[in-house]
Design an enzyme around this catalytic site. Structure first.
Site, mmCIF file in Angstrom:
data_model
loop_
_atom_site.group_PDB
_atom_site.id
_atom_site.type_symbol
_atom_site.label_atom_id
_atom_site.label_comp_id
_atom_site.label_asym_id
_atom_site.label_seq_id
_atom_site.Cartn_x
_atom_site.Cartn_y
_atom_site.Cartn_z
ATOM 1 C CG ASN A 183 -2.137 -0.748 1.011
ATOM 2 O OD1 ASN A 183 -2.459 -1.287 -0.084
ATOM 3 N ND2 ASN A 183 -3.103 -1.264 1.990
ATOM 4 C CE LYS A 184 3.565 1.904 4.683
ATOM 5 N NZ LYS A 184 3.325 0.587 5.162
ATOM 6 C CG ASN A 185 3.326 7.381 -1.519
ATOM 7 O OD1 ASN A 185 2.361 6.935 -0.842
ATOM 8 N ND2 ASN A 185 3.411 8.739 -1.647
#
Ligand SMILES: *Cc1c(COP(=O)(O)O)cnc(C)c1O
Length: 373
Positions: A183-185
């Protein structure tokens, strides 16, 4: 006509990444190898030439930073109650004692006045978290750390591409830990990296990452510290290299979406709904999340259910760590960190990912307004 479900987060993997991963799978070298080295070299360049080592999570990165700093039984480490539980678990993992300081209600990050007040003679380190990518006041943070002789392990898991003034997070300071979880950038599916201070720390990080092993010559091997199994694979590093090629565009897109959220909510939204918007910052934060604090008249579960009826996914980041059973058993209880408890009860994450468009933002905002009416 009902519109398709809009999740709160979703990774974007392009065809070039899929092709590059296929090449690695065919290459015969799928664990840590040349791609990990290339990814680490790229990351080191990105962080101004500081040493960087990669790992299989953004949790073990923090545990290893604490071990390198020599933190263990008898030592206290202060962090924020509003983070993913990993941030505090690593303190227990190395045998140290977790302590918390309440958050600032506007930034939702650790309140640096309360942090300084929580320092005791046993305090050895602090773990600030940059929630949703928004940094704390970095000058103040390091002034406190220097004054009290404390190590800093920055939990910058959410802050890849964020800045403090004109300095990139991770390019200065003490340890900086990043996560590349899905889910991180920027993702490697699972993974993380640690920015270190010098070659000696990097050597130790390599040992802790792989069973404490050092090798020399053709067959020389020794183990002089207790390490674990935390290495990144070349498959993951390849995803990271491909993702990183787009970091500027990803951050710019998220900033654009965040601006659009503010425009769509309109200036009267907070006064009218009593919900609280995030800090309107378009220079420093990477907009990892767009979070609202709901008014007390609606429960989060009720809000989430009503958003789900409107086909909008909602996340919550995070319930206060000190109220989990494991932490209650260590003496923490309700009332200790009232701002964190209120924010932790009412905070929600609206959809925010780089493949979204302005229409998605408007759908989410319309749904929020109709639920809060
Ligand atoms: C994602 C995250 C972590 C943990 O990272 P993993 O890669 O999932 O281990 C830790 N802290 C914060 C604030 C995070 O957002």
């Amino acid at each position: 006509m009902t519109q398709p479900f809009l999740p709160f987060s979703k990774p974007t993997i392009d065809e070039a990444t899929i092709a590059a991963v296929a090449d690695v799978l065919r290459s015969g070298w799928i664990t840590s190898g040349p791609k990990v080295q290339a990814f680490e070299a790229m990351l080191s360049g990105y962080f101004g030439g500081r040493p960087v080592r990669t790992f299989n999570s953004g949790t073990c990165t923090m545990e290893i930073a604490l071990r390198i700093a020599g933190i263990g039984p008898g030592d206290e480490v202060i962090t924020t109650p509003i983070s993913w539980v990993a941030t505090a678990n690593v303190i227990i993992e190395v045998g140290a004692t977790p302590a918390f300081a309440d958050i600032d209600p506007v930034t939702r990050n650790i309140d640096l006045d309360k942090l300084e007040a929580a320092i005791t003679p046993r305090t050895k380190a602090i773990i600030p978290v940059y929630l949703a990518g928004l940094p704390v006041d970095m000058e103040r943070l390091y002034a406190i750390a220097n004054k009290h002789g404390l190590r800093v392990v920055e939990d910058a898991a959410q802050a890849i591409g964020s800045y403090w003034k004109d300095r990139r997070i991770g390019a200065f300071g003490d340890f900086a830990s990043f996560s590349f979880q899905a889910n991180k950038n920027i993702t490697t599916s699972e993974g993380g990296c640690l920015v270190l201070n010098d070659a000696e720390e990097a050597r130790l990080a390599e040992k802790y990452r792989l069973q404490g092993v050092t090798r020399h010559g053709f067959d020389g091997i020794d183990v002089d510290v207790l390490g674990g199994k935390f290495n990144m694979t070349d498959i993951a590093a390849t995803i990271g290299l491909e993702q990183f090629a787009h970091i500027e565009a990803i951050t710019a897109k998220r900033r654009m979406l965040a601006r659009h959220y503010f425009a769509a909510f309109g200036s009267g939204f907070e006064a009218q709904s009593r919900a609280q918007l995030p800090v309107a910052d378009f220079e420093q934060t990477n907009w990892h999340m767009f979070q609202l604090v709901l008014p007390e008249r609606i429960t989060r579960a009720d809000f989430m259910a009503k958003m789900m009826e409107r086909n909008i996914g909602i996340g919550y980041h995070y319930p206060p760590i000190h109220l989990f059973t494991l932490y209650r058993e260590r003496g923490f209880k309700e009332g200790m960190f009232p701002v964190a408890e209120r924010v932790g009860r009412q905070i929600v994450s609206l959809p925010m990912f780089s493949a979204m468009n302005e229409n998605d933002v408007e759908r989410a905002v319309d749904a929020v307004k109709s639920v809060l009416q």
